[in-house]
Enzyme design. Structure first.
Site, PDB file in Angstrom:
ATOM      1  N   SER A 173       0.827  -1.192   0.000  1.00 50.66           N
ATOM      2  CA  SER A 173       0.000   0.000   0.000  1.00 50.66           C
ATOM      3  C   SER A 173       0.875   1.261   0.000  1.00 50.66           C
ATOM      4  CB  SER A 173      -0.942  -0.060   1.200  1.00 50.66           C
ATOM      5  OG  SER A 173      -2.003   0.823   1.077  1.00 50.66           O
ATOM      6  N   ASP A 232      -8.707  -3.993  -6.497  1.00 48.42           N
ATOM      7  CA  ASP A 232      -8.216  -3.388  -5.253  1.00 48.42           C
ATOM      8  C   ASP A 232      -8.948  -2.068  -5.023  1.00 48.42           C
ATOM      9  OD1 ASP A 232      -6.619  -1.901  -3.335  1.00 48.42           O
ATOM     10  OD2 ASP A 232      -4.976  -3.271  -3.762  1.00 48.42           O
ATOM     11  N   HIS A 258      -7.406  -5.700  -1.019  1.00 51.64           N
ATOM     12  CA  HIS A 258      -6.254  -4.790  -1.070  1.00 51.64           C
ATOM     13  C   HIS A 258      -4.957  -5.569  -0.938  1.00 51.64           C
ATOM     14  CE1 HIS A 258      -3.925  -1.244  -0.791  1.00 51.64           C
ATOM     15  NE2 HIS A 258      -3.830  -1.176   0.530  1.00 51.64           N
TER      16      HIS A 258
END
Length: 516
Positions: free
Chosen positions: A230, A457, A485
């Protein structure tokens, strides 16, 4: 709610953190924003004399946490441009390679955020959940970035103040509600300035990346081996842009696109959550217990919009002093988009909330914000705003600018667009000016960098991974055709095998490899 936070991966189940941005190339970025052409500041030179003491320091390790973990503290300059202005201390943890097999080096991990505790991620998941073969040959290492968790954390509001902040209506219906929202943003920013004025101008991603290079040297590694999820992908890519020749084996999972402006990034993320919700809704309507009906995904979307409207007018009891407001309910739904394993829980929580009990959705929202049962909050959201608002100029400068952009956000997501647009106003009131800008990252000369993107995502849309892989001179795109994610360690043998092979023998997957 602040959608610019990207949650991390891992089975820690929505408790860690993920968002935001940096690079190199000329011309215009894909979003039309001006892109920087600056590669770095002497990226591969020996440390300057004023930094030599930082690079040469020795860490004193002591046992901490569960068996096998060690902790220490490293010293870095508060301001790299003025190292004489003082130091800050960063918390570091590691678990040494377990063997068998020849030790490769250190593997630094970061779960995202910005604001997620890398040490919590290491001790709670990575050092026990990563494949045994990887843990056997790497010292697993984490450092909480400056301003985060155990490393001089940014502090802004008390627990009660955070409760009030998270309940503010982010879909204002009139001038009065708009003023309440902007006042909340101002109060949050002022709280951060009051409690963290010294460190607030020095929590940028560039500074955190420079800290990682000091840690690399301290650990005795010639090159940095790294897995970032991320926001951790932006941190890793920033490091690669600054120190391309020092890049070892680097995995960027759930990638961000550093060439995007804050406005473009927020709008893309809005579309990402819409894509994820459609996937959830398509699944939900196949279940008899779907609270959004069993007709179609489009009908489910309309039903959720109607439910949010009812919450706006009439918050639902939760069995606590806090009621489930529209903002908390929206955050609860958003939190479940990060992992498809949370979909059954979301169906149940929505069913109960629609029947008058909002406890389930409130629990999902509290998990997202890292609120403890005693009413205290981790510093995740404070650090998140501090880093984001320093890394990029604000998406909007005023409520009028938000209003003008609403149609584009609502087009990106009829369900979430309005709230996401208003949430993007928070940095307009930040007490420190942004020091970063949107720019491409090339990292010319770096070793192969594996960029991982998940097609549905919510927080880091797949097109960001494609863009970053294309920007990086040595980027290799690995695609996961799935939900949720990030991809590594989430159930795809194809993804895990490709990444493990790269980490263990240095062979990256073929560019464009696709897994399901």
């Amino acid at each position: 709610m602040d959608i610019r936070r990207l949650l991390s991966t891992s089975t820690l189940a929505l408790a860690l953190g993920g968002l935001l941005v940096s690079g190199c190339s000329s011309g215009k970025s894909a979003s039309g924003a001006s892109a920087s052409a600056t590669q770095a500041q002497a990226p591969n030179a020996a440390p300057s004399p004023d930094l030599a003491s930082y690079y040469g320091q020795k860490l004193k390790w002591h046992a901490c946490g569960a068996t096998g973990f060690e902790c220490s503290t490293m010293t870095v300059p508060l301001d790299y441009k003025k190292s004489a202005d003082g130091d800050i201390k960063l918390a570091v943890s590691r678990k040494k390679a377990t063997g068998p097999g020849k030790r490769i080096g250190s593997l630094l991990v970061n779960p995202g955020g910005p604001g997620g505790s890398a040490i919590q991620y290491l001790q709670g998941y990575a050092a026990i959940g990563y494949p045994a073969a990887v843990r056997a040959r790497y010292d697993m290492v984490a450092v909480d970035p400056r301003g985060v968790a155990h490393s001089d954390p940014v502090e802004c509001l008390t627990g009660k103040q955070m409760d009030a902040y998270t309940q503010v209506d982010e879909t204002p219906d009139d001038k009065s509600e708009t003023k309440k929202l902007t006042t909340a943003f101002r109060n949050f920013a002022q709280g951060c300035e009051k409690h963290s004025a010294k460190i607030l101008p020095h929590v940028s991603t560039v500074e955190a990346a420079r800290d990682m290079d000091i840690l690399r040297a301290i650990l005795g590694d010639k090159k940095l081996n790294y897995v970032g999820a991320s926001y951790g992908t932006f941190l890793g890519a920033t490091y690669a842009g600054l120190f391309p020749a020092r890049v070892g084996r680097m995995v960027l999972d759930g990638a961000m696109d550093p060439s995007l402006s804050s406005l473009a990034m927020n709008r893309d993320q809005t579309a990402g959550f819409e894509t994820a919700f459609k996937s959830f809704a398509t699944d939900c309507v196949t279940h008899r217990d779907c609270p959004l009906g069993t007709k179609s995904a489009a009908d489910a979307s309309h039903r959720l919009e109607a439910f949010f409207s009812r919450l706006d007018a009439h918050p639902v009891p939760t069995g606590q002093s806090r009621k489930l407001t529209e903002s908390l309910g929206t955050t609860g739904v958003i939190s479940a988009m990060y992992d498809e394993a949370s979909w059954p829980e979301l169906r149940t929580a929505l069913s109960h909330a629609m029947a008058g009990n909002g406890a389930g959705l409130l629990a999902l929202s509290d998990s997202y914000y890292e609120r403890e049962s005693n009413g205290s909050y981790a510093n995740l959201m404070a650090a998140n705003a501090a880093v984001n608002c320093l890394d990029l100029p604000p998406a909007f400068s005023s409520p009028a600018a938000v209003t003008a952009a609403l149609p584009s956000f609502e087009k990106a997501s009829p369900v979430f667009g309005e709230g996401f647009a208003w949430a993007s106003l928070n940095c307009a009131y930040w007490p420190t000016h942004a020091t970063g800008t949107a720019h491409r990252i090339v990292a010319k000369g770096a070793a192969p960098i594996v960029v991982v993107g998940t097609i549905r995502d919510p927080a880091t849309p797949y097109k960001w991974a494609k863009s970053l892989a294309a920007q990086l001179d040595s980027g290799t795109l690995l695609t996961y055709d799935g939900d949720g994610h990030t991809a590594y360690g989430r159930g795809s043998d194809c993804i895990d095998t490709a990444i493990n092979t790269y980490l263990l023998d240095g062979t990256p997957p073929k560019d464009g490899k696709k897994c399901s």
